[in-house]
Design a protein around this motif. Sequence first.
Motif, short mmCIF file in Angstrom:
data_model
loop_
_atom_site.label_atom_id
_atom_site.label_comp_id
_atom_site.label_asym_id
_atom_site.label_seq_id
_atom_site.Cartn_x
_atom_site.Cartn_y
_atom_site.Cartn_z
N ILE A 23 0.84 -1.21 0.00
CA ILE A 23 0.00 0.00 0.00
C ILE A 23 0.87 1.26 0.00
N HIS A 24 2.06 1.16 0.59
CA HIS A 24 2.98 2.30 0.55
C HIS A 24 3.37 2.61 -0.90
N LYS A 25 3.66 1.53 -1.66
CA LYS A 25 4.01 1.69 -3.08
C LYS A 25 2.89 2.37 -3.85
N LYS A 26 1.65 2.01 -3.50
CA LYS A 26 0.50 2.57 -4.23
C LYS A 26 0.18 3.98 -3.76
N GLY A 27 0.81 4.42 -2.68
CA GLY A 27 0.61 5.79 -2.24
C GLY A 27 -0.46 6.00 -1.19
N TYR A 28 -0.96 4.90 -0.62
CA TYR A 28 -1.95 5.07 0.45
C TYR A 28 -1.28 5.67 1.67
N VAL A 29 -1.98 6.58 2.34
CA VAL A 29 -1.41 7.14 3.56
C VAL A 29 -1.96 6.42 4.81
N ARG A 31 -3.82 2.58 6.32
CA ARG A 31 -4.28 1.21 6.09
C ARG A 31 -5.78 1.19 5.88
N SER A 32 -6.50 2.03 6.63
CA SER A 32 -7.96 2.01 6.54
C SER A 32 -8.43 2.27 5.12
N GLU A 33 -7.83 3.28 4.48
CA GLU A 33 -8.26 3.60 3.11
C GLU A 33 -7.94 2.44 2.17
N ALA A 34 -6.78 1.81 2.37
CA ALA A 34 -6.41 0.67 1.53
C ALA A 34 -7.38 -0.50 1.72
N VAL A 35 -7.74 -0.77 2.97
CA VAL A 35 -8.67 -1.87 3.25
C VAL A 35 -10.05 -1.55 2.67
N ARG A 36 -10.48 -0.28 2.82
CA ARG A 36 -11.78 0.11 2.25
C ARG A 36 -11.80 -0.15 0.74
N ASP A 37 -10.71 0.22 0.03
CA ASP A 37 -10.66 0.00 -1.41
C ASP A 37 -10.68 -1.49 -1.75
#
Length: 146
Positions: A23-29, A31-37
Motif C-alpha cells: 500500500i505504501h508503493k501505491k501511495g496510500y497514507v 491502512r484504513s483507506e487501503a482496506v476500504r478499497d
Amino acid sequence: MDGVTRIGVSLEPELLDKFDKSIHKKGYVSRSEAVRDLIRDSLAEIEWKNEDEWMVGTIVVVYDHNSTQIVDKLTDLQHSNLGIINTSVHVHLDSSKCMEIMICSGELKTLKKFADEVSSVKGVLRGRLTMAAPASGNLHHIGHRN
Ligand code: NI
C-alpha cells in the motif's frame, strides 16, 4: 468519524508487512483507506459475476489504423451497438496506433459479448473491458434506447 464502524483485524506479522509495503508503493497514507478499497473491489467483483446485472463500464481498444478495414469494422460494430455505448473518445497514440475508449452501459453479458466482438477484430492489439459500477439512474436509462 460519524457513520463509521471501527473493526479490528488480526494478521500474521509477515502478511501485514507485505500489505504495508504494497500500500505504501501505491501511495496510500492509511491502512484504513487501503482496506476500504480492497473491500469495494471485492464487492464489485461479486457484482460482475451476475450476468443479468446492469453495469457501467469502459471498453478500451488499441489498434493499428493501417490494418485492413479495421476502422470500418470497428465503426460498423459501434453503429450496431448504439444502445450500449454512451460515449466514446478517440486518441491518436502515434503515427499508426489509435486508442478508443467506449463508455458503455447494459447487461453485463451484453457488454462482455460486445467487448469480445470488438477485441477479436483483426488488427486490434489490445481490448479490455473494465466494469466501473452497477448502472443506476441516468446511465441505466441512457442504455435503454428501445
Ligand atoms: Ni487515431
